[in-house]
Scaffold this active site. Sequence first.
Site, PDB file in Angstrom:
ATOM      1  N   ARG A 158       0.827  -1.222   0.000  1.00 25.06           N
ATOM      2  CA  ARG A 158       0.000   0.000   0.000  1.00 25.06           C
ATOM      3  C   ARG A 158       0.852   1.260   0.000  1.00 25.06           C
ATOM      4  NH1 ARG A 158      -2.109  -2.930   4.107  1.00 25.06           N
ATOM      5  NH2 ARG A 158      -4.073  -3.994   3.685  1.00 25.06           N
ATOM      6  N   ARG A 242      11.191   0.172   8.568  1.00 20.88           N
ATOM      7  CA  ARG A 242      11.644  -0.123   9.930  1.00 20.88           C
ATOM      8  C   ARG A 242      13.162  -0.035   9.941  1.00 20.88           C
ATOM      9  NH1 ARG A 242       7.353   0.798  11.700  1.00 20.88           N
ATOM     10  NH2 ARG A 242       5.990  -0.531  12.941  1.00 20.88           N
ATOM     11  N   GLU A 271      15.765   2.582  18.085  1.00 25.41           N
ATOM     12  CA  GLU A 271      15.025   3.796  18.476  1.00 25.41           C
ATOM     13  C   GLU A 271      14.789   3.837  19.975  1.00 25.41           C
ATOM     14  OE1 GLU A 271      11.427   4.141  16.125  1.00 25.41           O
ATOM     15  OE2 GLU A 271      12.551   3.786  14.288  1.00 25.41           O
ATOM     16  N   HIS A 289      10.754   9.134  13.603  1.00 23.33           N
ATOM     17  CA  HIS A 289       9.653   8.192  13.317  1.00 23.33           C
ATOM     18  C   HIS A 289       8.301   8.927  13.219  1.00 23.33           C
ATOM     19  CE1 HIS A 289       8.519   3.662  13.728  1.00 23.33           C
ATOM     20  NE2 HIS A 289       7.641   4.291  12.955  1.00 23.33           N
TER      21      HIS A 289
HETATM   22  C1  DGY Z   1       3.367   1.811  11.955  1.00 22.44           C
HETATM   23  O1  DGY Z   1       2.153   1.966  12.007  1.00 22.44           O
HETATM   24  O2  DGY Z   1       3.889   0.721  11.791  1.00 22.44           O
HETATM   25  C2  DGY Z   1       4.203   3.010  12.057  1.00 22.44           C
HETATM   26  O3  DGY Z   1       5.540   2.777  12.039  1.00 22.44           O
HETATM   27  C3  DGY Z   1       3.799   3.877  13.213  1.00 22.44           C
HETATM   28  O4  DGY Z   1       3.738   5.089  12.567  1.00 22.44           O
END
Ligand code: DGY
Length: 323
Positions: A158, A242, A271, A289
């Site tokens: 997406r 990530r 993080e 983030h």
């Molecule tokens: C997620 O939803 O996985 C994001 O990293 C949080 O913003």
Amino acid sequence: MTKPRVIVTRRWPEEVEARLSELFDAQLNADDEPMSQAALKAALSEADALFPTVTDRIDAEVLSAEPLRAKLIGNFGVGFNDIDCASARDRGLVVTNTPEVLTDATADLAMTLLLSVARRAGEGERHLRAGAWSGWRPTHMMGTQVTGKTLGLIGLGRIGRAVARRAHHGFAMKVLFHDPYPPSAEEAAALGAEPCASIEALLEQSDFVSLHCPATPENRHLMNAARLARMKPDAFLINTARGDVVDEAALVEAVSRGTIAGAGLDVFEAEPKVTPELIAMENVVLLPHLGSATRETRAAMGFRVIENATAFFAGEAPRDRVA
Ligand code: DGY
């Protein structure tokens, strides 16, 4: 009828917390202090559902809670690598996430990073705020043109598709992608996206490489030293997926040696710690983030958790079940 007891691990937007309190016997986290592993474990014994997020670690130890009262883990986030889904399944817990509602916000942020690092926006702002700007000149802070360049997307789910749409239709970029589960040829063509047989082939042709794959064990350090070396020396790496998809130490090496031109990063391996060398680099844009961090999106994420939990407690199948 007694309301299900739910425990929310962090603060959520006000309007979502108000709705949580109407629908459930909700324990909120007004201080927003992360819960300890022991507190997360205890929560599974005390509540019918736990609503964690990306900063929590719902591992096998937490999931070994006895007695286990919880039946649902409603993750606030689309990525659910914070949860050991196999252990959750073993304990009979249902796990849900929040897809779709954060697609546009995250794609917007990937483009923000791409444009910022290419046009030296962070560096320029630091320069101006430091009072170092002596005025316009033809050779001052020249960056890299974005329009018409080639963008390689690793992952065309997406968010990858939303980035492709922006890049191709908004910036006339040529879009390449690599995805083990590719969309149909018609879908890819509508995004102006062409498949690449291998990640390496994509890296060799792209001026910008943007990561949109999940944080699975197989994708850990997907961008390692060898792959970074396959990128063009004037190319940039963008990561809104990530942190552990990139070997951060190898990235530091690649940027400092000029193997690649720079990077735009919203996520990091440990993080909130960020490798200090990255902080010292002008040609790296760093964000804390923020992918989904718009008021609209964070509220929509919370309401999506509520929708899933409401369905679950009504005995229906939640639409975003991931385990
Ligand atoms: C997620 O939803 O996985 C994001 O990293 C949080 O913003």
